[in-house]
Design a protein around this motif. Sequence first.
Motif, PDB file in Angstrom:
ATOM      1  N   PHE A  72      11.881  -0.247  -0.593  1.00 30.88           N
ATOM      2  CA  PHE A  72      11.047   0.616   0.237  1.00 30.88           C
ATOM      3  C   PHE A  72      11.725   0.898   1.561  1.00 30.88           C
ATOM      4  N   GLY A  73      11.663   2.165   1.968  1.00 35.48           N
ATOM      5  CA  GLY A  73      12.246   2.556   3.243  1.00 35.48           C
ATOM      6  C   GLY A  73      11.302   2.329   4.411  1.00 35.48           C
ATOM      7  N   SER A  74      10.003   2.419   4.163  1.00 33.66           N
ATOM      8  CA  SER A  74       9.037   2.257   5.255  1.00 33.66           C
ATOM      9  C   SER A  74       8.326   0.919   5.159  1.00 33.66           C
ATOM     10  N   ASP A  75       7.968   0.382   6.322  1.00 31.10           N
ATOM     11  CA  ASP A  75       7.233  -0.884   6.355  1.00 31.10           C
ATOM     12  C   ASP A  75       5.842  -0.736   5.766  1.00 31.10           C
ATOM     13  N   ARG A  76       5.216   0.418   5.989  1.00 27.14           N
ATOM     14  CA  ARG A  76       3.854   0.615   5.488  1.00 27.14           C
ATOM     15  C   ARG A  76       3.805   0.623   3.969  1.00 27.14           C
ATOM     16  N   GLY A  77       4.755   1.290   3.338  1.00 28.41           N
ATOM     17  CA  GLY A  77       4.811   1.300   1.876  1.00 28.41           C
ATOM     18  C   GLY A  77       5.066  -0.083   1.315  1.00 28.41           C
ATOM     19  N   ARG A  78       6.006  -0.796   1.936  1.00 26.26           N
ATOM     20  CA  ARG A  78       6.310  -2.156   1.492  1.00 26.26           C
ATOM     21  C   ARG A  78       5.094  -3.069   1.676  1.00 26.26           C
ATOM     22  N   ASP A  79       4.423  -2.943   2.812  1.00 23.03           N
ATOM     23  CA  ASP A  79       3.227  -3.764   3.057  1.00 23.03           C
ATOM     24  C   ASP A  79       2.137  -3.482   2.029  1.00 23.03           C
ATOM     25  N   PHE A  80       1.921  -2.198   1.734  1.00 26.60           N
ATOM     26  CA  PHE A  80       0.874  -1.831   0.775  1.00 26.60           C
ATOM     27  C   PHE A  80       1.146  -2.456  -0.592  1.00 26.60           C
ATOM     28  N   TYR A  81       2.379  -2.304  -1.084  1.00 30.81           N
ATOM     29  CA  TYR A  81       2.678  -2.814  -2.415  1.00 30.81           C
ATOM     30  C   TYR A  81       2.815  -4.331  -2.451  1.00 30.81           C
ATOM     31  N   GLU A  82       3.296  -4.930  -1.391  1.00 31.00           N
ATOM     32  CA  GLU A  82       3.342  -6.393  -1.341  1.00 31.00           C
ATOM     33  C   GLU A  82       1.929  -6.960  -1.369  1.00 31.00           C
ATOM     34  N   ARG A  90      -7.687  -3.827  -6.655  1.00 29.26           N
ATOM     35  CA  ARG A  90      -7.441  -2.496  -7.207  1.00 29.26           C
ATOM     36  C   ARG A  90      -6.963  -1.587  -6.069  1.00 29.26           C
ATOM     37  N   PRO A  91      -6.123  -0.599  -6.398  1.00 33.61           N
ATOM     38  CA  PRO A  91      -5.631   0.308  -5.340  1.00 33.61           C
ATOM     39  C   PRO A  91      -6.754   0.996  -4.564  1.00 33.61           C
ATOM     40  N   SER A  92      -7.804   1.420  -5.244  1.00 34.94           N
ATOM     41  CA  SER A  92      -8.911   2.090  -4.553  1.00 34.94           C
ATOM     42  C   SER A  92      -9.637   1.135  -3.604  1.00 34.94           C
ATOM     43  N   GLU A  93      -9.666  -0.148  -3.940  1.00 37.08           N
ATOM     44  CA  GLU A  93     -10.279  -1.142  -3.053  1.00 37.08           C
ATOM     45  C   GLU A  93      -9.393  -1.384  -1.838  1.00 37.08           C
ATOM     46  N   MET A  94      -8.085  -1.367  -2.039  1.00 39.40           N
ATOM     47  CA  MET A  94      -7.168  -1.563  -0.916  1.00 39.40           C
ATOM     48  C   MET A  94      -7.249  -0.405   0.069  1.00 39.40           C
ATOM     49  N   LEU A  95      -7.393   0.811  -0.448  1.00 43.10           N
ATOM     50  CA  LEU A  95      -7.485   1.972   0.425  1.00 43.10           C
ATOM     51  C   LEU A  95      -8.770   1.966   1.257  1.00 43.10           C
ATOM     52  N   VAL A 111     -14.530  -7.580  -0.304  1.00 41.31           N
ATOM     53  CA  VAL A 111     -14.278  -6.314  -0.996  1.00 41.31           C
ATOM     54  C   VAL A 111     -15.632  -5.759  -1.396  1.00 41.31           C
ATOM     55  N   ASP A 112     -16.025  -4.648  -0.755  1.00 42.51           N
ATOM     56  CA  ASP A 112     -17.348  -4.080  -1.032  1.00 42.51           C
ATOM     57  C   ASP A 112     -17.343  -2.572  -1.233  1.00 42.51           C
ATOM     58  N   ALA A 113     -16.150  -1.951  -1.200  1.00 46.29           N
ATOM     59  CA  ALA A 113     -16.093  -0.498  -1.340  1.00 46.29           C
ATOM     60  C   ALA A 113     -14.770  -0.070  -1.961  1.00 46.29           C
ATOM     61  N   THR A 114     -14.771   1.167  -2.461  1.00 44.25           N
ATOM     62  CA  THR A 114     -13.549   1.789  -2.960  1.00 44.25           C
ATOM     63  C   THR A 114     -13.434   3.178  -2.353  1.00 44.25           C
ATOM     64  N   LEU A 115     -12.227   3.680  -2.300  1.00 44.46           N
ATOM     65  CA  LEU A 115     -11.987   5.042  -1.849  1.00 44.46           C
ATOM     66  C   LEU A 115     -11.417   5.801  -3.040  1.00 44.46           C
ATOM     67  N   THR A 116     -12.237   6.671  -3.613  1.00 47.98           N
ATOM     68  CA  THR A 116     -11.852   7.415  -4.807  1.00 47.98           C
ATOM     69  C   THR A 116     -12.046   8.900  -4.560  1.00 47.98           C
ATOM     70  N   ARG A 117     -10.972   9.645  -4.727  1.00 43.95           N
ATOM     71  CA  ARG A 117     -10.990  11.098  -4.521  1.00 43.95           C
ATOM     72  C   ARG A 117     -11.571  11.471  -3.159  1.00 43.95           C
ATOM     73  N   GLY A 118     -11.202  10.688  -2.163  1.00 43.31           N
ATOM     74  CA  GLY A 118     -11.613  10.977  -0.792  1.00 43.31           C
ATOM     75  C   GLY A 118     -13.019  10.549  -0.435  1.00 43.31           C
ATOM     76  N   LYS A 119     -13.722   9.893  -1.347  1.00 45.37           N
ATOM     77  CA  LYS A 119     -15.099   9.474  -1.075  1.00 45.37           C
ATOM     78  C   LYS A 119     -15.222   7.960  -1.174  1.00 45.37           C
ATOM     79  N   MET A 120     -15.968   7.397  -0.232  1.00 39.21           N
ATOM     80  CA  MET A 120     -16.242   5.960  -0.265  1.00 39.21           C
ATOM     81  C   MET A 120     -17.348   5.695  -1.274  1.00 39.21           C
TER      82      MET A 120
END
Length: 159
Positions: A72-82, A90-95, A111-120
Amino acid sequence: MAKQISFFLSLYRMRRHSASPIEAARWAFDPCRQNHETNTSAAHLQVLIRKHQKLGPDPFTQEEVEHLLTKFGSDRGRDFYEFSFFSGMRPSEMLALKWTNVDLRAGSELVDATLTRGKMKGTKISAAREIELTSRTLRVLEHQRKLTQLAGGVVFVGD
């Protein structure tokens, strides 16, 4: 084991011939019917059963994870995947993860929410759960804290 295979073959035939569930149950549990399924070879049964099975998970090895994270070139991308690899979220829960749901002192997060297609939305199981954080995920959150805690309420913010 043979009875279980016979039962599953019966259900398979029911679906294939569109028999009603009651007819299939009668046919599967009728002691007078001829049990011709047990006379088939084991290889044939494996093919029929395997046809409807899903493949099991094939997780990355520790070496593969470390190799991917170095790319990963960016710290944010590396942090997200790490965080993704070591938290089990789940990715939607992380977002949708907010700093108000993270307790760094206790080493846990809610963990109480997900972000899916721009909606919580609520979580997939519709119930909040608490996750214990590993030392690796805590380190990622400490790094993210410097980048995003003052910027807004969400932990992983896009550029």
